[in-house]
Design a protein around this motif. Sequence first.
Motif, short mmCIF file in Angstrom:
data_model
loop_
_atom_site.label_atom_id
_atom_site.label_comp_id
_atom_site.label_asym_id
_atom_site.label_seq_id
_atom_site.Cartn_x
_atom_site.Cartn_y
_atom_site.Cartn_z
N GLY A 139 2.08 8.48 0.77
CA GLY A 139 2.88 7.28 0.96
C GLY A 139 3.78 7.39 2.17
O GLY A 139 3.95 6.43 2.94
N ILE A 140 4.36 8.58 2.38
CA ILE A 140 5.20 8.81 3.56
C ILE A 140 4.35 8.74 4.83
O ILE A 140 4.75 8.15 5.84
CB ILE A 140 5.90 10.18 3.45
N LEU A 141 3.15 9.33 4.76
CA LEU A 141 2.23 9.27 5.90
C LEU A 141 1.90 7.82 6.25
O LEU A 141 1.88 7.44 7.43
CB LEU A 141 0.95 10.04 5.57
N LEU A 142 1.64 7.01 5.24
CA LEU A 142 1.32 5.61 5.48
C LEU A 142 2.48 4.86 6.13
O LEU A 142 2.27 3.99 6.98
CB LEU A 142 0.93 4.93 4.17
N TYR A 143 3.70 5.19 5.73
CA TYR A 143 4.85 4.54 6.35
C TYR A 143 4.90 4.85 7.84
O TYR A 143 5.14 3.96 8.67
CB TYR A 143 6.15 5.01 5.68
N ILE A 144 4.63 6.11 8.19
CA ILE A 144 4.64 6.50 9.60
C ILE A 144 3.52 5.80 10.36
O ILE A 144 3.71 5.27 11.46
CB ILE A 144 4.51 8.03 9.73
N VAL A 145 2.33 5.78 9.76
CA VAL A 145 1.14 5.26 10.44
C VAL A 145 1.12 3.74 10.49
O VAL A 145 0.72 3.14 11.50
CB VAL A 145 -0.14 5.79 9.75
N LEU A 171 0.83 -1.20 0.00
CA LEU A 171 0.00 0.00 0.00
C LEU A 171 0.87 1.26 0.00
O LEU A 171 0.56 2.23 -0.70
CB LEU A 171 -0.93 0.00 1.21
N ILE A 172 1.94 1.25 0.76
CA ILE A 172 2.86 2.39 0.79
C ILE A 172 3.48 2.61 -0.58
O ILE A 172 3.48 3.73 -1.12
CB ILE A 172 3.95 2.17 1.85
N ILE A 219 2.15 15.00 -6.09
CA ILE A 219 2.91 15.30 -4.88
C ILE A 219 2.13 14.88 -3.64
O ILE A 219 2.69 14.30 -2.69
CB ILE A 219 3.24 16.81 -4.82
N ALA A 220 0.83 15.17 -3.63
CA ALA A 220 -0.01 14.80 -2.49
C ALA A 220 -0.01 13.29 -2.28
O ALA A 220 0.04 12.80 -1.14
CB ALA A 220 -1.44 15.30 -2.71
#
Length: 249
Positions: free
Chosen positions: A179-185, A79-80, A173-174
């Motif tokens: 994708g970065i947000l998903l990695y964190i979450v 998903l990321i 870009i969004a």
Amino acid sequence: MDKQNSRFRWVVFFSVLFTYLLMSSQRTAPGLITEQVMKDFDVTATTIGLLTSMQFFVYTSLQIPMGILADRFGPNFFLIIGAIVTGVGTIIYSLGTHEFVLFFARILTGIGDATIWVNLVLILGQWFKVKEFVRLIGFAGMTGSLGFLLATVPFSAWIDLLGWRAAFFSAGIALCLTGILLYIVLVKKPRQLFHNESVPVKDEIQPQNVRMLLKRIVSNRQAWALFFCHFGVVGVYVGFISSWAVPMG
């Protein structure tokens, strides 16, 4: 504290659904600029139809492989990567100077888009109890439809404001940031919160024979009913708004 009883599961839920909203919007958003693309690249309606269908060909062909890979390696990674690949494809689409670049961009978008639904379902299944999962999967499906609506008047207004290239570039870009947000979450934060959590043996998913699973699906009447519903109704609807249902005025 385990995942299915933590408040953090709602952060996961809304993060994944926000990703689905953005990714589903990019399935049909190119339909808004059909006229501009035909003019800028001097292509015919046939080329536009093929360009639009390219993403769905890729998306469809990858559904079974994606399910197998997600079961084996887990849904978080795919998903990321899918969100980032969709974002990169959208950025390339916005910068394209030749129709072949647009085709390549839509192939990337299709690859990324193919990761969303299967992995979304698996992630929600990991973070929510059965009763919650049944209710929330309906909200997830509705989010996809909201993504289609986002790619109508709202995104059309965004295109009018910035121009189609800048609008698609910002959407790409969004998606990359998502994708970065998903990695964190999905990866970083759970390691900090649930580093001592272990999965009970009884809850582990045992691998099954792919050929037998496909045989069961093909012989299931409900599966065929869902197939013809999506093929005949959803397919025509999405195909139309992806190419020719352009807001006028």
